[in-house]
Motif scaffolding. Sequence first.
Motif: not given
Length: 65
Positions: A29-44
């Motif tokens: 999802c686009y919001p997932t990408l934006i959140r990952a870029a902003k917070d740096g946190k994402a699932k492997p």
Amino acid sequence: MKLDKSKLEIAMARKCIDPKALAEQAGICYPTLIRAAKDGKAKPSTIGKIADVLGVDVTEILKEV
């Protein structure tokens, strides 16, 4: 895992891809990408999908500790 926003943006620029296209091609999802870029946190798995679309090794878009 921590995503490095500036490294991600450099990889996107090299591939000439915008965030919406990246999210679509990665199957996230686009919001997932934006959140990952902003917070740096994402699932492997999410980071792996992003790296795959960008044609880079996962380590190239991770923050160094």
